[in-house]
Design an enzyme around this catalytic site. Structure first.
Site, PDB file in Angstrom:
ATOM      1  N   ASP A 133     -17.473  45.303 -50.495  1.00  0.00           N
ATOM      2  CA  ASP A 133     -18.148  44.122 -51.069  1.00  0.00           C
ATOM      3  C   ASP A 133     -18.668  44.408 -52.473  1.00  0.00           C
ATOM      4  OD1 ASP A 133     -17.940  42.906 -48.470  1.00  0.00           O
ATOM      5  OD2 ASP A 133     -19.602  44.168 -47.870  1.00  0.00           O
ATOM      6  N   SER A 179     -21.602  43.645 -57.432  1.00  0.00           N
ATOM      7  CA  SER A 179     -21.993  43.511 -56.030  1.00  0.00           C
ATOM      8  C   SER A 179     -21.654  42.088 -55.616  1.00  0.00           C
ATOM      9  CB  SER A 179     -23.482  43.752 -55.863  1.00  0.00           C
ATOM     10  OG  SER A 179     -23.880  43.347 -54.572  1.00  0.00           O
ATOM     11  N   ARG A 180     -20.871  41.940 -54.555  1.00  0.00           N
ATOM     12  CA  ARG A 180     -20.463  40.588 -54.143  1.00  0.00           C
ATOM     13  C   ARG A 180     -21.508  39.921 -53.256  1.00  0.00           C
ATOM     14  NH1 ARG A 180     -15.515  43.551 -53.656  1.00  0.00           N
ATOM     15  NH2 ARG A 180     -14.407  43.350 -55.615  1.00  0.00           N
ATOM     16  N   VAL A 181     -22.645  40.591 -53.038  1.00  0.00           N
ATOM     17  CA  VAL A 181     -23.763  39.966 -52.325  1.00  0.00           C
ATOM     18  C   VAL A 181     -24.759  39.430 -53.342  1.00  0.00           C
ATOM     19  CG1 VAL A 181     -25.696  40.418 -50.753  1.00  0.00           C
ATOM     20  CG2 VAL A 181     -23.445  41.332 -50.239  1.00  0.00           C
TER      21      VAL A 181
END
Length: 518
Positions: free
Chosen positions: A357, A382-384
Site C-alpha cells: 500500500d 502512502s496509499r492510506v
C-alpha cells in the site's frame, strides 16, 4: 462351569477394538535422491502438498522436512536441517500434519529460529499454543479500513508517508541506505505504547543476514528497552534455503496469534496490534529460486519461478486491520527490498510494489549528501494517506510534500547559476530549512505532538531567517520551550489534537521565543 458363547464373543470383540486403537497406521516412503537441502521420495502416494515429513537419519534420530512437489511417481521435499545426515534409501514417514510454530507471550523478548527454537542461549521456550505457518489470509468480510496511525517517530515518514495499523508499507533502496534503521526506529518508537491498550508487539524477521548484523540489531533493541515487546526470528546467511524461505511466514504466524487476541482474549490483557518487519524479502526470493531450480521447476524471468509473485502476495495479504466483530486487532507489515543501482523496475521490486500500500524509497545520493533518513519524497508514497494521521499533523503537513518537490526542482534550476526573483529565492530558502528540519538522528524517535510543532514552525516561516546550520538547535530549544514555559499550550494541543482556532496563539508564542533565541 458353563461359559456362554455370547460372552466369549464380546470379550474377543473388545480385545480386537483395543488392538485397533493401539495400532498406528502411517504411510512410509524411501529416499531415492538427496542433496542441497532437497530430497526425492518414492512411495508416498497419499501425501499432500505442504505436509510435514519425518526422515530417519544415520544416527537413529529423525529430522523434519516438507512436501514441495507432487510428481507422477516421486515426491520432492525440502529438509529444514541436517540434510547431510539423510542418505539414499532412508525411510520417510508422512505425518498428516502441516508445518506449525510455537506462538504466544512466552516468545516475547526471545531470538528464535524459523521453527520456534530459542537460539539466544536462554532456556527452552515452553509455549502452550501453535499456529500454522502458511494459511489463507482473512477475507474482505473479516477486515475494516485502516484508520489508526502507526507512529514511526520519524518526522519525514509521519508527516508525508503516514503508515496506519494494518497497512503494508514497502521500505526499498540500495544496500547501506538506512532501510533497517528506519524500521528499527519504528520498533523503538512503540516503547511508549507498551503496557497501554494501544500496545504493539513487534516481530523482526532477519532473512539471509550475517549473524554479526543480527546480533547488532538485537543489541540495539536491548539498549533501547525494545526487546520486552519484540520477537526476533533469524534465518541467517548460513541457514539452509528452506529455513530462509519459511522464516517470514513463521514470523507472520507468531504475529497473528496477537492480532486475533482481540477476539480470543476480550479482556485486553494480550496486545492485539502487531508490527512485522521482513528484512529482507529479496533474500527470501533468492532462497525460493534456489529451491525451485533444485526441484527442477521451470525458470522464468531472471530465473525466478513463475509463482514468486504468489510467494510474497500470500505473505503480505495476511497484514490487515480486523473488523470490530473479530476483535479489531491489526498486523502491519514492513517488507524490505534491496535494489541494485536504484533499479526499482526490476522483477522482485515491481512485484512487491504492486502488492503493498505504498513505499518508502531511500536514495543513495541523499544518504551520501547527509540527508538522514534519505527519503526521496517524489517516489515515496502512502496509499492510506491522511486517514493514518492525527488532525494536527494533517493541518501542518498538507502541502509539505508538494513544497519539497517544488524545492528540489528549483534547487536543480538554481544550480545553473540563474538569477532568481525574490519569491523563488524565498521558496528556495524555506525549502533548505525544511530539509534541515526533517533530518533526524538514528534511534531518536519524536513524539507526534513535537513533530507537529516543528513542522508548524517551518511551514509558517518562523525558520525563514534562522541560519541553516542553527535549525537543529532552534528546533530542540523550541520543543524545550513548549515543554517548560509554554507547557500549557502544548497540553491544550495534546488534548485537542488540532491547531484549529489556536494558530495565531502558537504563531505569536513562537515569534516571542525566536526574538529571545541566541
Amino acid at each position: 462351569m458353563k461359559i456362554k458363547t455370547d460372552e466369549i464373543a464380546s470379550v474377543i470383540k473388545q480385545e480386537i477394538d483395543q488392538y485397533r486403537s493401539q495400532l498406528e497406521i502411517s504411510e512410509v516412503g524411501e529416499v531415492v535422491e538427496v542433496g542441497d537441502g532437497i530430497a526425492r521420495i518414492y512411495g508416498l502416494s497419499k501425501v499432500s502438498a505442504g505436509e510435514l515429513l519425518e526422515f530417519e537419519t544415520e544416527g537413529g534420530g529423525t529430522i523434519t522436512g516438507q512436501v514441495m512437489n507432487l510428481e507422477t511417481d516421486v515426491v520432492g521435499a525440502v529438509l529444514f536441517s541436517g540434510s547431510t545426515k539423510v542418505r539414499e534409501g532412508a525411510t520417510v514417514r508422512a505425518t498428516g500434519r502441516l508445518l506449525e510454530v510455537p506462538v504466544g507471550p512466552e516468545m516475547l523478548g526471545r531470538v528464535v529460529d524459523p521453527l520456534g527454537n530459542a537460539i539466544d542461549g536462554g532456556p527452552a521456550i515452553k509455549a502452550t499454543s501453535t499456529r500454522k505457518v502458511d494459511i489463507v489470509a482473512p477475507g474482505i468480510a473479516f477486515r475494516q479500513p485502516v484508520t489508526e496511525p502507526l507512529q514511526f517517530g520519524i518526522k519525514a515518514v509521519d508527516s508525508m508517508i503516514p503508515v496506519g495499523r494494518g497497512q503494508r508499507e514497502l521500505v526499498i533502496g540500495d544496500r547501506k541506505t538506512g532501510k533497517t534503521a528506519v524500521c528499527l526506529d519504528a520498533i523503538i518508537n512503540q516503547k511508549k505504547y507498551w503496557g497501554t491498550k494501544d500496545a504493539v508487539v513487534c516481530i523482526y524477521v532477519a532473512v539471509g543476514q550475517k549473524d554479526s548484523t543480527v546480533a547488532g540489531v538485537v543489541d540495539t533493541l536491548k539498549k533501547h528497552g525494545a526487546m520486552d515487546y519484540t520477537i526476533v526470528v533469524v534465518a541467517g546467511a548460513s541457514a539452509s534455503a528452506p529455513l530462509q524461505y519459511i522464516a517470514p511466514y513463521a514470523g507472520c504466524a507468531m504475529g497473528e496469534y496477537f492480532m486475533w487476541s482481540g477476539k480470543t482474549d476480550p479482556s485486553g490483557k494480550t496486545p492485539k496490534h502487531v508490527l512485522c518487519v521482513y528484512d529482507d524479502l529479496s533474500k527470501q526470493a533468492v532462497a525460493y529460486r534456489e529451491l525451485s531450480l533444485l526441484l527442477r521447476r521451470p525458470p522464468g524471468r531472471e530465473a525466478y519461478p513463475g509463482d514468486v509473485f504468489y510467494l510474497h502476495s500470500r505473505l503480505l495479504e495476511r497484514a490487515t486491520k480486523l473488523s470490530d466483530e473479530n476483535g479489531a486487532g491489526s498486523l502491519t507489515a514492513l517488507p524490505i527490498i534491496e535494489t541494485q543501482e536504484g533499479d526499482v523496475s526490476a522483477y522482485i521490486p515491481t512485484n512487491v510494489i504492486s502488492i503493498t500500500d505504498g513505499q518508502i524509497y531511500l536514495q543513495p545520493e541523499l544518504f551520501s549528501a547527509g540527508v538522514r533518513p534519505a527519503i526521496n519524497v517524489g517516489i515515496s508514497v502512502s496509499r492510506v494517506g491522511g486517514n493514518a494521521q492525527i488532525k494536527a499533523m494533517k493541518e501542518v503537513a498538507g502541502s509539505l510534500r508538494l513544497d519539497l518537490a517544488a524545492f528540489r526542482e528549483l534547487e536543480a534550476f538554481a544550480q545553473l547559476g540563474t538569477q532568481l526573483d525574490v519569491a523563488s529565492q524565498r521558496q528556495l530558502d524555506r525549502g533548505k530549512r525544511m530539509v534541515e528540519l526533517l533530518k533526524q538522528g538514528q534511534y531518536t524517535p519524536f513524539e507526534v505532538i513535537d513533530q507537529c510543532l516543528s513542522i508548524f514552525a517551518g511551514s509558517k516561516g518562523i525558520l525563514d531567517d534562522v541560519p541553516t546550520d542553527k535549525v537543529p538547535a532552534f528546533e530542540s530549544r523550541l520543543l524545550e520551550h513548549f515543554r517548560g514555559v509554554a507547557s500549557g499550550m502544548r497540553a491544550k494541543l495534546v488534548e485537542k489534537r488540532s491547531f484549529k482556532g489556536m494558530e495565531t496563539e502558537f504563531l505569536d508564542e513562537m515569534k516571542k521565543f525566536k526574538s529571545a533565541f541566541r
